[in-house]
Design a protein around this motif. Structure first.
Motif, PDB file in Angstrom:
ATOM      1  N   PRO A  74     -15.684  23.010   8.607  1.00  0.00           N
ATOM      2  CA  PRO A  74     -15.977  21.251   8.472  1.00  0.00           C
ATOM      3  C   PRO A  74     -15.743  20.724   9.704  1.00  0.00           C
ATOM      4  O   PRO A  74     -15.480  21.053  10.896  1.00  0.00           O
ATOM      5  CB  PRO A  74     -14.929  21.306   7.435  1.00  0.00           C
ATOM      6  N   LYS A  76     -14.798  18.251  12.175  1.00  0.00           N
ATOM      7  CA  LYS A  76     -13.207  18.018  12.623  1.00  0.00           C
ATOM      8  C   LYS A  76     -13.087  16.538  12.508  1.00  0.00           C
ATOM      9  O   LYS A  76     -12.009  15.325  12.431  1.00  0.00           O
ATOM     10  CB  LYS A  76     -12.692  18.121  14.046  1.00  0.00           C
ATOM     11  N   ASP A  80     -10.932  15.437   5.761  1.00  0.00           N
ATOM     12  CA  ASP A  80     -11.548  15.925   4.344  1.00  0.00           C
ATOM     13  C   ASP A  80     -11.077  14.906   3.022  1.00  0.00           C
ATOM     14  O   ASP A  80     -11.205  15.672   2.387  1.00  0.00           O
ATOM     15  CB  ASP A  80     -10.595  16.924   4.267  1.00  0.00           C
ATOM     16  N   ARG A  81     -11.277  13.367   3.490  1.00  0.00           N
ATOM     17  CA  ARG A  81     -11.577  12.740   2.576  1.00  0.00           C
ATOM     18  C   ARG A  81     -12.579  12.052   2.789  1.00  0.00           C
ATOM     19  O   ARG A  81     -12.750  11.356   3.089  1.00  0.00           O
ATOM     20  CB  ARG A  81      -9.932  12.149   1.775  1.00  0.00           C
ATOM     21  N   TRP A  82     -14.340  12.497   1.583  1.00  0.00           N
ATOM     22  CA  TRP A  82     -15.125  11.880   1.864  1.00  0.00           C
ATOM     23  C   TRP A  82     -15.339  10.967   0.469  1.00  0.00           C
ATOM     24  O   TRP A  82     -15.048  11.656  -0.199  1.00  0.00           O
ATOM     25  CB  TRP A  82     -16.247  13.418   2.428  1.00  0.00           C
ATOM     26  N   ARG A 140     -14.137  21.575   2.922  1.00  0.00           N
ATOM     27  CA  ARG A 140     -13.299  21.385   3.056  1.00  0.00           C
ATOM     28  C   ARG A 140     -13.144  22.442   4.174  1.00  0.00           C
ATOM     29  O   ARG A 140     -11.671  22.546   5.574  1.00  0.00           O
ATOM     30  CB  ARG A 140     -12.084  20.734   2.240  1.00  0.00           C
ATOM     31  N   ASP A 141     -13.597  23.931   4.367  1.00  0.00           N
ATOM     32  CA  ASP A 141     -12.656  24.985   4.724  1.00  0.00           C
ATOM     33  C   ASP A 141     -14.018  26.071   4.941  1.00  0.00           C
ATOM     34  O   ASP A 141     -15.022  25.157   4.791  1.00  0.00           O
ATOM     35  CB  ASP A 141     -12.281  26.101   3.859  1.00  0.00           C
TER      36      ASP A 141
END
Length: 538
Positions: A74, A76, A80-82, A140-141
């Motif tokens: 993912p 950087k 992680d809020r897309w 996300r991972d």
């Protein structure tokens, strides 16, 4: 469809997308050795003006049936809020090659099912865009990547398929909020094929409050199930047989109990209907971005939320026993109750029919097969959530009518068909009920003439239409209207070298999509491989 089968039996399938201006000069009188790159009239994915990050998922080429395997990491710099995640495939191929079916899986989740265009001798490039925001929980991972576009390269079929796939992440910033996406995206554990059934185990979180299965259902592989809508009962003299005729229905069951039904879309790949000249520039609807069939399984959530594995099975009604040709990879999207660690409930109503209909064959100089099929399913269940008891009822009705005409030796082969798929989902909790109604209609009107003569001609019209509206207390909360229509007419000399085919062909696509904040209306037209019109009305 005998000639069509002979032409395609060695290969799989077709895909494409790309955009360019209409040509200013008059089109050629026939196809040459090069033509416009493939293009579709569908809308680009809308994205916000926020920080974006691009990740390469695969950059490879396909010469055989060896999958590409890699690792996804993912981004950087975008957190992680897309708000949006967009997949883009860029492809290139030259020489001679069949259309080929392909897939991309990240963390085992199928995020793209696609196919390739057939190339010109001088080569083509194409691209595909897809909104994959719904798979954010998987992205996300760190995840394994597997991609395959099965191909065959030798002295005759020289086209090596080169692809690059990227994901672009658009951050949620300021007034641009994170997208509302499923909390988990699951696949079936131990998924495998048992005869004509694809099955595996599913264990959902114990606080699941909404569950949706999506099935990337495709009939393909070069055999008769690639043209399932043309199959006839055993007694009729035609090359593609199926005991019950052309009716097909994609079914999902939970622990052996029917949980969802749907009409499959009659996808035509880029070598389809014996005539690649129809599809060289404008492919048929969905050929390059196969959309999954969706099933709301929320009425079964009370049963699934016990923490134990449950058997999920996907089958296609109407497929003859032992017949291969359907692929049904499945993802399961889960939304969890943030206010409860355990959500309980039960299935309260289940009314399932059986696929029913009639097939009538009228023999003669021109054979005629009239077929009708239909089915229905209603399921209802409740969940006791942190915000009270919620009852979900899903009602679905599918139907198909078709008239298939053909002559001796299938020199003339024609089909006029329509598929309807109507779904109503009613959710009742505190306050007024929320009702979502969706009407889907797929149409096909095609004819091949000269199939056993010197010059073959194919005429085709296809339609992909959908209307959806969500209403609560008389207020319309959301709505959409989709109408994608393709028409084409192409001919060429058969059984001669490429330079002696003297192929001609025209095609047109109009894609209209409307909804709150959405207005897309684009028309494309081609002649002999040149783009002659590119018009936007929004």
């Amino acid at each position: 469809m005998r000639r069509l089968l002979l032409a395609l039996c060695a290969a799989a399938v077709g895909l494409t997308l790309g955009i360019g201006p209409a040509t200013a000069s008059a089109p050629p009188t026939e196809f040459g050795t090069d033509w416009h790159d493939p293009v579709t009239a569908g809308p680009p994915v809308s994205v916000p003006d926020t920080t974006s990050c691009k990740v390469t998922v695969a950059d490879t080429e396909f010469r055989d049936y060896t999958p590409y395997r890699g690792t996804y990491l993912p981004p950087k710099a975008c957190g992680d809020r897309w708000n949006k995640v967009v997949l883009r495939l860029e492809g290139a191929v030259a020489g001679r090659q069949y259309d080929r079916l392909g897939y991309l899986r990240i963390g085992g989740v199928e995020v793209l099912r696609t196919s390739t265009p057939e190339p010109s001798p001088e080569g083509i490039t194409w691209n595909v865009e897809k909104d994959v925001t719904r798979y954010a929980a998987t992205l996300r991972d760190r995840q394994p990547v597997e991609m395959l576009i099965g191909n065959l390269v030798n002295s005759t079929y020289t086209g090596v398929i080169k692809v690059k796939v990227t994901l672009t992440f658009y951050a949620a910033e300021g007034r641009v909020k994170p997208a509302r996406t499923p909390d988990k995206v699951l696949t079936l554990d131990g998924a495998h094929q048992v005869g004509t059934v694809y099955e595996g185990q599913l264990t959902t979180p114990r606080n699941s409050e909404r569950i949706v299965a999506e099935v990337y259902a495709t009939g393909s592989g070069g055999g008769c199930e690639e043209f399932w809508y043309l199959t006839v009962p055993d007694a009729a003299p035609y090359s593609c047989k199926a005991k019950d005729g052309p009716y097909r229905e994609v079914r999902v069951s939970v622990d052996g109990r029917l949980a969802g039904i749907a009409a499959p879309f009659p996808t035509v790949w880029t070598g389809g209907w014996s005539n690649p000249f129809l599809w060289y520039v404008i492919p048929g609807p969905r050929a390059f971005d196969v959309r999954p069939v969706e099933y709301d399984l929320t009425p079964f959530a009370g049963q699934l939320n016990d923490g134990e594995p449950h058997r999920i099975a996907i089958s296609v009604a109407g497929v003859p026993e032992g017949q291969s040709g359907w692929s049904t990879p499945t993802n399961v999207l889960v939304w969890q109750d943030a206010g409860a660690s355990r959500v309980t409930g039960a299935l309260t109503a289940h009314r399932a029919g059986e696929p029913a209909g009639t097939v009538t064959h009228q023999p003669g100089t021109e054979h005629r097969l009239r077929a009708e099929g239909r089915d229905s399913l209603t399921v209802s269940g409740y969940l006791d959530t942190s915000h009270g008891r919620v009852t979900t009822t899903v009602d679905r009705n599918v139907a198909n009518t078709s008239t298939h005409r053909w002559t001796e030796g299938e020199s003339t082969d024609a089909l006029q068909a329509r598929w309807n798929d109507d779904e109503t989902v009613v959710t009742r909790g505190r306050g007024p009920a929320t009702v979502t109604r969706t009407h889907r209609a797929y149409t096909m009107d095609g004819e091949i003439t000269g199939g056993t003569g010197e010059r073959l001609r194919t005429v085709m019209t296809m339609g992909d239409r959908s209307d959806s509206a969500t209403v609560r207390a008389g207020e319309r909360l959301d709505w959409s209207h989709l109408d994608d229509t393709y028409t084409g007419d192409a001919a060429y000399n058969q059984n001669v070298p490429r330079e002696q085919r003297h192929a001609t062909g025209v095609s047109r696509e109009r894609y209209r999509l409307f909804g709150p904040g959405t207005c897309h209306d684009r028309t494309l037209a081609t002649a002999q491989g040149e783009l002659t019109e590119d018009r936007r009305n929004c």
